[in-house]
Design a protein around this motif. Sequence first.
Motif, PDB file in Angstrom:
ATOM      1  N   ASP A 139     -15.306  24.635 -46.004  1.00  0.00           N
ATOM      2  CA  ASP A 139     -15.165  25.944 -45.379  1.00  0.00           C
ATOM      3  C   ASP A 139     -13.722  26.438 -45.464  1.00  0.00           C
ATOM      4  OD1 ASP A 139     -14.114  24.107 -43.579  1.00  0.00           O
ATOM      5  OD2 ASP A 139     -15.279  24.797 -41.866  1.00  0.00           O
ATOM      6  N   LYS A 140     -12.774  25.516 -45.676  1.00  0.00           N
ATOM      7  CA  LYS A 140     -11.366  25.912 -45.808  1.00  0.00           C
ATOM      8  C   LYS A 140     -11.132  26.770 -47.044  1.00  0.00           C
ATOM      9  CE  LYS A 140     -10.071  23.419 -42.249  1.00  0.00           C
ATOM     10  NZ  LYS A 140     -11.421  22.956 -41.839  1.00  0.00           N
ATOM     11  N   ARG A 194     -20.191  23.577 -49.749  1.00  0.00           N
ATOM     12  CA  ARG A 194     -19.148  23.907 -48.778  1.00  0.00           C
ATOM     13  C   ARG A 194     -19.621  23.495 -47.390  1.00  0.00           C
ATOM     14  NH1 ARG A 194     -18.843  29.918 -51.218  1.00  0.00           N
ATOM     15  NH2 ARG A 194     -17.803  29.448 -53.200  1.00  0.00           N
ATOM     16  N   CYS A 195     -19.068  22.417 -46.893  1.00  0.00           N
ATOM     17  CA  CYS A 195     -19.457  21.894 -45.585  1.00  0.00           C
ATOM     18  C   CYS A 195     -18.432  22.265 -44.529  1.00  0.00           C
ATOM     19  CB  CYS A 195     -19.577  20.368 -45.640  1.00  0.00           C
ATOM     20  SG  CYS A 195     -20.921  19.756 -46.683  1.00  0.00           S
ATOM     21  N   GLY A 196     -18.893  22.268 -43.294  1.00  0.00           N
ATOM     22  CA  GLY A 196     -17.976  22.364 -42.184  1.00  0.00           C
ATOM     23  C   GLY A 196     -17.233  21.047 -42.021  1.00  0.00           C
ATOM     24  N   ASN A 197     -16.509  20.893 -40.931  1.00  0.00           N
ATOM     25  CA  ASN A 197     -15.755  19.660 -40.694  1.00  0.00           C
ATOM     26  C   ASN A 197     -16.716  18.482 -40.548  1.00  0.00           C
ATOM     27  OD1 ASN A 197     -13.720  21.589 -40.465  1.00  0.00           O
ATOM     28  ND2 ASN A 197     -12.663  20.453 -38.865  1.00  0.00           N
ATOM     29  N   PHE A 225     -18.942  21.983 -37.429  1.00  0.00           N
ATOM     30  CA  PHE A 225     -19.044  20.552 -37.670  1.00  0.00           C
ATOM     31  C   PHE A 225     -20.384  20.187 -38.308  1.00  0.00           C
ATOM     32  CE2 PHE A 225     -15.896  21.003 -34.359  1.00  0.00           C
ATOM     33  CZ  PHE A 225     -14.925  20.087 -34.725  1.00  0.00           C
ATOM     34  N   LEU A 226     -20.366  19.076 -39.046  1.00  0.00           N
ATOM     35  CA  LEU A 226     -21.582  18.547 -39.651  1.00  0.00           C
ATOM     36  C   LEU A 226     -21.488  17.030 -39.665  1.00  0.00           C
ATOM     37  CD1 LEU A 226     -24.271  19.282 -41.109  1.00  0.00           C
ATOM     38  CD2 LEU A 226     -23.011  19.093 -43.272  1.00  0.00           C
ATOM     39  N   TYR A 227     -22.522  16.377 -39.154  1.00  0.00           N
ATOM     40  CA  TYR A 227     -22.554  14.922 -39.119  1.00  0.00           C
ATOM     41  C   TYR A 227     -22.614  14.395 -40.548  1.00  0.00           C
ATOM     42  CZ  TYR A 227     -24.000  10.292 -37.386  1.00  0.00           C
ATOM     43  OH  TYR A 227     -24.088   8.952 -37.088  1.00  0.00           O
ATOM     44  N   LEU A 276     -24.067  22.651 -39.182  1.00  0.00           N
ATOM     45  CA  LEU A 276     -24.953  22.475 -38.042  1.00  0.00           C
ATOM     46  C   LEU A 276     -25.212  23.800 -37.344  1.00  0.00           C
ATOM     47  CD1 LEU A 276     -26.455  20.316 -36.391  1.00  0.00           C
ATOM     48  CD2 LEU A 276     -24.399  20.081 -34.985  1.00  0.00           C
ATOM     49  N   GLY A 277     -24.315  24.757 -37.535  1.00  0.00           N
ATOM     50  CA  GLY A 277     -24.502  26.076 -36.949  1.00  0.00           C
ATOM     51  C   GLY A 277     -23.971  26.187 -35.524  1.00  0.00           C
TER      52      GLY A 277
END
Length: 345
Positions: free
Chosen positions: A147-148, A196-199, A237-239, A269-270
């Motif tokens: 996402d950065k 593209r993932c979140g943290n 965030f995403l696990y 995760l939203g």
Amino acid sequence: MAFRRIFRCVGEVRLAGFWKGKRAFVTGATGLLGGWLVKALLEQEAEVTVLLRDPAPKSIFAREGMLERVDVVAGELESFATMQRAIAEYAPHTVFHLAAQPLVGVAKRDPMGTLRANVEGTWNLLEACRISAPADAPPNILVASSDKAYGSSENLPYLETHPLQGRYPYDVSKSCADLITQMYAATYGLRAVVARCGNLFGGGDLHWSRTFPGVIKATLENEPFLIRSDGHYVRDFLYVKDAAESYLLLGEKLTENPALAGEAFNFSLGEHLTVLEIVETTLGIMGRTDLKPVIQNIASAEIREQHLDASKARKLLGWEPKYAMPEAIRETVEWYREYFQSTAG
């Protein structure tokens, strides 16, 4: 929750059959996502080759004995000759390009090293795939963005159509790697996609400057966690287990539909939460709400608010995250409890 359990079971059966016997080449295997991804691939009976620069004996990859179960290419992304040899020799069905310098603070201190690893490393790998892969069996290529890569924006959540406009060193490195991947897909027809993932968070992240491992470590040591920002920076965030399955699903869908080449997909995760909310939730799960964090408010050169829209992945890939935040945090806490117990003394 019942729906999620059924989906998880069905997804694992389907993916297990797909990856069995297929050759995967993974860069960044000793990283957080890389360790969990290699583990998933081995569980599903894939043939795995990894690029290994350092042994990283404390990583999940090393601690869980994966080194003995994979083929190893010794070297680093910055060596084009190494990348070319790896692709030519192993002719992978799918390339998972996860390796990068992943820390925002390190990127700020060492921008040249970060750009070499994250940008030059990406074009080295893609160029090796272009010229060295078998012509009759071109690999699928999944490139880890972030996402950065979007940079700062007033229009949130980010959609995949948002411009890539990183400004700080780490963010720029991800914007560039992302655009280079799309260039190779558009110009040379490489079957490459971007995730593209979140943290990402989960057991195995030993970078203590990050929020989840940092707060868990501090709490287990009966110390208050130091929040570098004002606590109100917002993150998505995403696990890590969800992230690993996201990559496997994306690789499968790209095989089924090569027209996805050049596309990017958000995985999230939203739930966009402040750092302070994450810390307080983790302290609650650990039963230590008495251990108040210390707000340092010294963070700089970081994006203040980021969160993703993952509806494209849900619609085109049939993707859903399988872990709710509380469940994922509990699993993460337990992983670190066991880790520190095993390394004590």
